[in-house]
Design a protein around this motif. Structure first.
Motif, PDB file in Angstrom:
ATOM      1  N   ALA A  35      -9.287   3.237  -4.381  1.00 15.62           N
ATOM      2  CA  ALA A  35      -8.212   3.560  -5.328  1.00 15.62           C
ATOM      3  C   ALA A  35      -8.282   2.659  -6.560  1.00 15.62           C
TER       4      ALA A  35
ATOM      5  N   VAL B 212       0.851  -1.197   0.000  1.00 19.83           N
ATOM      6  CA  VAL B 212       0.000   0.000   0.000  1.00 19.83           C
ATOM      7  C   VAL B 212       0.890   1.251   0.000  1.00 19.83           C
TER       8      VAL B 212
ATOM      9  N   ARG C 105      -7.210   8.939  -5.984  1.00 17.74           N
ATOM     10  CA  ARG C 105      -6.673   7.619  -5.632  1.00 17.74           C
ATOM     11  C   ARG C 105      -5.422   7.758  -4.778  1.00 17.74           C
TER      12      ARG C 105
ATOM     13  N   CYS D 241      -5.134   5.999  -1.161  1.00 21.10           N
ATOM     14  CA  CYS D 241      -3.996   5.148  -0.795  1.00 21.10           C
ATOM     15  C   CYS D 241      -3.285   5.666   0.449  1.00 21.10           C
TER      16      CYS D 241
ATOM     17  N   SER E 115      -5.371   4.744   3.316  1.00 24.23           N
ATOM     18  CA  SER E 115      -5.241   3.303   3.515  1.00 24.23           C
ATOM     19  C   SER E 115      -3.964   3.000   4.294  1.00 24.23           C
TER      20      SER E 115
ATOM     21  N   TYR F  81      -8.287   1.131  -0.154  1.00 30.14           N
ATOM     22  CA  TYR F  81      -7.536   0.715  -1.330  1.00 30.14           C
ATOM     23  C   TYR F  81      -8.480   0.293  -2.461  1.00 30.14           C
TER      24      TYR F  81
ATOM     25  N   MET G 157       2.248   1.844  -3.468  1.00 28.61           N
ATOM     26  CA  MET G 157       1.244   2.408  -4.375  1.00 28.61           C
ATOM     27  C   MET G 157       0.926   3.862  -4.035  1.00 28.61           C
ATOM     28  N   ALA G 158       0.864   4.181  -2.753  1.00 25.95           N
ATOM     29  CA  ALA G 158       0.637   5.577  -2.359  1.00 25.95           C
ATOM     30  C   ALA G 158       1.772   6.449  -2.899  1.00 25.95           C
TER      31      ALA G 158
ATOM     32  N   ALA H 220      -1.152  -5.083  -2.891  1.00 24.12           N
ATOM     33  CA  ALA H 220      -1.777  -4.236  -1.867  1.00 24.12           C
ATOM     34  C   ALA H 220      -3.182  -4.728  -1.559  1.00 24.12           C
TER      35      ALA H 220
END
Length: 187
Positions: free
Chosen positions: A111, A29, A157, A161, A164, A108, A32-33, A78
């Protein structure tokens, strides 16, 4: 079975997978963030300053280049690791931690919904413009891509994230407290 009041947990069958899954969820996660954040603050603002041809070529190459195992590990991992961590924590009796992990997973999923429902279709429009060697009107291809909408979806998104990832922080703390309580017998 022990009941643990202080950590908001009830003991269940302990799982050796709980901590590794939670750490993998947090890692993926976080990746991705960071990926979405980099697009929001660096990639797209930089591409906004280039000519239409350069923009179209760069975005097409990025969208092709992102299709790697490393990206798939983070992007799908994720979802998979966070979902698995939530289930394992719930079943193992780490209920307070599980609630935070479920919240992280739901964020998530937001996202993912934005990505599959918005960003990817816009990327596909740009791919449909064809090979840059045969594109006659780069301005039209860029306009069809709709940068403003793509950027707004990416910002949403990114926030999902980040939230999240933030939800996983108390989950880690609660997991650690519950584990300590199980090991020491202190509730």
């Amino acid at each position: 079975m022990l009941a643990h009041q202080g950590a908001g947990q009830q003991a269940g069958p302990r799982s050796k997978a709980a901590a590794p899954l939670l750490y993998l969820a947090t890692l993926t996660v976080g990746l991705m963030a960071g990926f979405f954040f980099a697009f929001a603050i660096l990639v797209m603002p930089s591409l906004a300053k280039v000519d239409d041809r350069s923009f179209v070529v760069a975005m097409q190459k990025i969208n092709e280049g992102v299709q790697t195992g490393a990206f798939a590990f983070a992007f799908f991992g994720a979802f998979i690791f966070t979902g698995a961590a939530a289930i394992v924590h719930q079943r193992a009796g780490y209920r307070a931690a599980a609630r935070w992990i479920f919240a992280a997973m739901l964020l998530y999923v937001v996202a993912l919904a934005l990505t599959f429902g918005g960003n990817i279709p816009l990327n596909d429009k740009l791919a449909a413009a064809g090979d840059p060697a045969v594109i006659a009107d780069f301005a039209a291809a860029r306009a069809a891509f709709n940068e403003g909408t793509w950027n707004a979806l990416n910002a949403a998104r990114t926030i999902a994230c980040m939230l999240s990832l933030l939800a996983l922080v108390p989950a880690i703390a609660l997991h650690g407290r519950a584990n300590k309580a199980l090991k020491t017998g202190i509730s």
